[in-house]
Enzyme design. Sequence first.
Site, PDB file in Angstrom:
ATOM      1  N   ASP A 209     109.826 -21.810  68.991  1.00  0.00           N
ATOM      2  CA  ASP A 209     110.538 -22.170  70.208  1.00  0.00           C
ATOM      3  C   ASP A 209     110.450 -23.680  70.456  1.00  0.00           C
ATOM      4  O   ASP A 209     109.387 -24.285  70.293  1.00  0.00           O
ATOM      5  CB  ASP A 209     109.850 -21.418  71.366  1.00  0.00           C
ATOM      6  N   GLU A 282     113.844 -23.554  66.206  1.00  0.00           N
ATOM      7  CA  GLU A 282     114.826 -23.718  67.272  1.00  0.00           C
ATOM      8  C   GLU A 282     114.811 -25.196  67.630  1.00  0.00           C
ATOM      9  O   GLU A 282     113.980 -25.657  68.403  1.00  0.00           O
ATOM     10  CB  GLU A 282     114.467 -22.892  68.513  1.00  0.00           C
TER      11      GLU A 282
HETATM   12  C1  GLC Z   1     113.829 -21.689  74.196  1.00  0.00           C
HETATM   13  C2  GLC Z   1     114.079 -20.223  74.450  1.00  0.00           C
HETATM   14  C3  GLC Z   1     114.506 -20.062  75.860  1.00  0.00           C
HETATM   15  C4  GLC Z   1     113.380 -20.533  76.747  1.00  0.00           C
HETATM   16  C5  GLC Z   1     112.981 -21.971  76.427  1.00  0.00           C
HETATM   17  C6  GLC Z   1     111.668 -22.321  77.015  1.00  0.00           C
HETATM   18  O1  GLC Z   1     114.969 -22.423  74.276  1.00  0.00           O
HETATM   19  O2  GLC Z   1     115.031 -19.743  73.534  1.00  0.00           O
HETATM   20  O3  GLC Z   1     114.860 -18.751  76.185  1.00  0.00           O
HETATM   21  O4  GLC Z   1     113.758 -20.464  78.090  1.00  0.00           O
HETATM   22  O5  GLC Z   1     112.848 -22.152  75.041  1.00  0.00           O
HETATM   23  O6  GLC Z   1     110.638 -21.662  76.326  1.00  0.00           O
END
Ligand code: GLC
Length: 557
Positions: A209, A282
């Site tokens: 994440d 991500e």
């Molecule tokens: C990422 C996740 C999202 C979350 C954010 C904070 O982007 O995919 O859902 O709110 O991180 O952890």
Amino acid sequence: MTGNTEWWRTAVIYQIYPRSFADANGDGMGDLAGITSRLPALEQLGIDAIWLSPFYTSPQRDAGYDVADYCDIDPLFGTLADFDVMLTQAHDLGIRVIVDLVPNHTSSEHPWFQAALAAGPGSEERGRYMFREGKGDNGELPPNNWESVFGGGAWTRVTEADGTPGQWYLHLFDTTQPDLDWDNPWVREQFRDILSFWLDRGVDGFRVDVAHGMIKAAGLPDYFPPVEGGSMGGGSATLEPAISTEPPAPAPYWAQDGVHDIYRDWRELLNTYPGDRILAAEAWVDPLSQVAKWVRPDEMHQAFNFAYLETPWNAAALHSVIDASLEAFGAVGAPSTWVLSNHDVVRHASRLALTAENLQGHGIGPKTPGLPDPVVGLRRARAATSLMLALPGSSYLYQGEELGLPEVIDLPDDARQDPTWFRTNHERYGRDGCRVPIPWEANSPSYGFGPSEQSWLPQPTEWADLARDVQIGDPNSTLELYTLALKLRREHNLALGAVEWLDGYGADVAAFRNGDVIVIANTGTEPVDLPGGDILLSSEPLDGRVLPGDTTVWLAA
Ligand code: GLC
């Protein structure tokens, strides 16, 4: 490199959002036992792996992306024993399991943060987070001008033990998600242990994440122009082609070079485990050549292709983003990934028919301008997925897209739970509309989501018609389209193939050959004559050898 045979180079990875997938105990919240019970349906669909959004102990202020214990399961979702059963059964079915790792921030209820609050300024415990003195005569102003991705400021001031206003802590997301200080070796050590905990349990990898956010620029300088706040670094979700060639000036909290050391360290750790365990980033950064830094040979294995997700349904834009993706990832020996939906964006069965700009993360609701025509949206979504699943590399699917689920636009205001909705005073609807529990059986309570009527977000009544049991066996259903595409993708080895563009179909058509399959996607409205070759798949029923608008076919070459 060990050649191009590792599973993750070609895998179709299905994202499970545990809250909304299947509820075994009827409390209205999905759970691990529910996931286990529905694994055979995923095997039938033909996916290779699942990625589970967080199920860890959490106060659920950001739907579990606020973790209070990285090595336990929240009682909402079950127990570690339930996890082990789920993992074993997935493996028995040949399905790999990737878990979500949330290293940028913890929950404010994590014992580390509670200890930091108690220990006071200058302590070792505060040094694990981003505590700073405020500006102004009495420290009453935040340390810099950074804004939270969810809206509002990125700093919150604490009250010290003696009752006086004290230091500020950084949270790039909600107030309840304090950022860790990744320059602190102690933090790194803890996460090595957390990775090992799950690797020892047998997981096949981690989706990481906010993998672009963990290191902040030295001195935490102000960011000018001030951040819009809503986007994670990505751009418009609809109208403009999403690829740029010039790296924009990075915000001082995104894409700092220092993050790469962390992933090199983790890669070394993963390499000590048998089997191909993976890290998937991500990282909302631009352009794709920058994203590719996350998947250099000694770093992560995959990075999400958000430029692809943000590309409009337009042949020229698709052509260029596909070329840019294959080039950028290919240059570092990584597979390209492809994705159209996830738990943070408007579902593509709605997004591809939006007619006004809609920034990522803002979501849509009754008052959003340019709301989609659902028929056009679904048609484009089926065509877009049919194109995506013919591309070489690894694809991500988000639960429910195989049923053609649209974004739920008219959720009652008092049902909404995304912190974005609250932090922007209801100006941005946020992401609840793509998180509604999915329908399995038309005639069961909560459409088979669970044994009771309960569902943590209300399900639209029209979803009875989209339930899995209605679609299965219907050759025109979206579920059967996905199942066929996944089967043909395997049989024709498309994931290891290459894209050879074909001209001559006009400006609205993206057409290419991948091995012995020809893919023709008509993103316009004018019908196009099809060449010879057996029709292997069509995203809409065809009338003769003519390809209507918003339709994709696969032909035998
Ligand atoms: C990422 C996740 C999202 C979350 C954010 C904070 O982007 O995919 O859902 O709110 O991180 O952890």
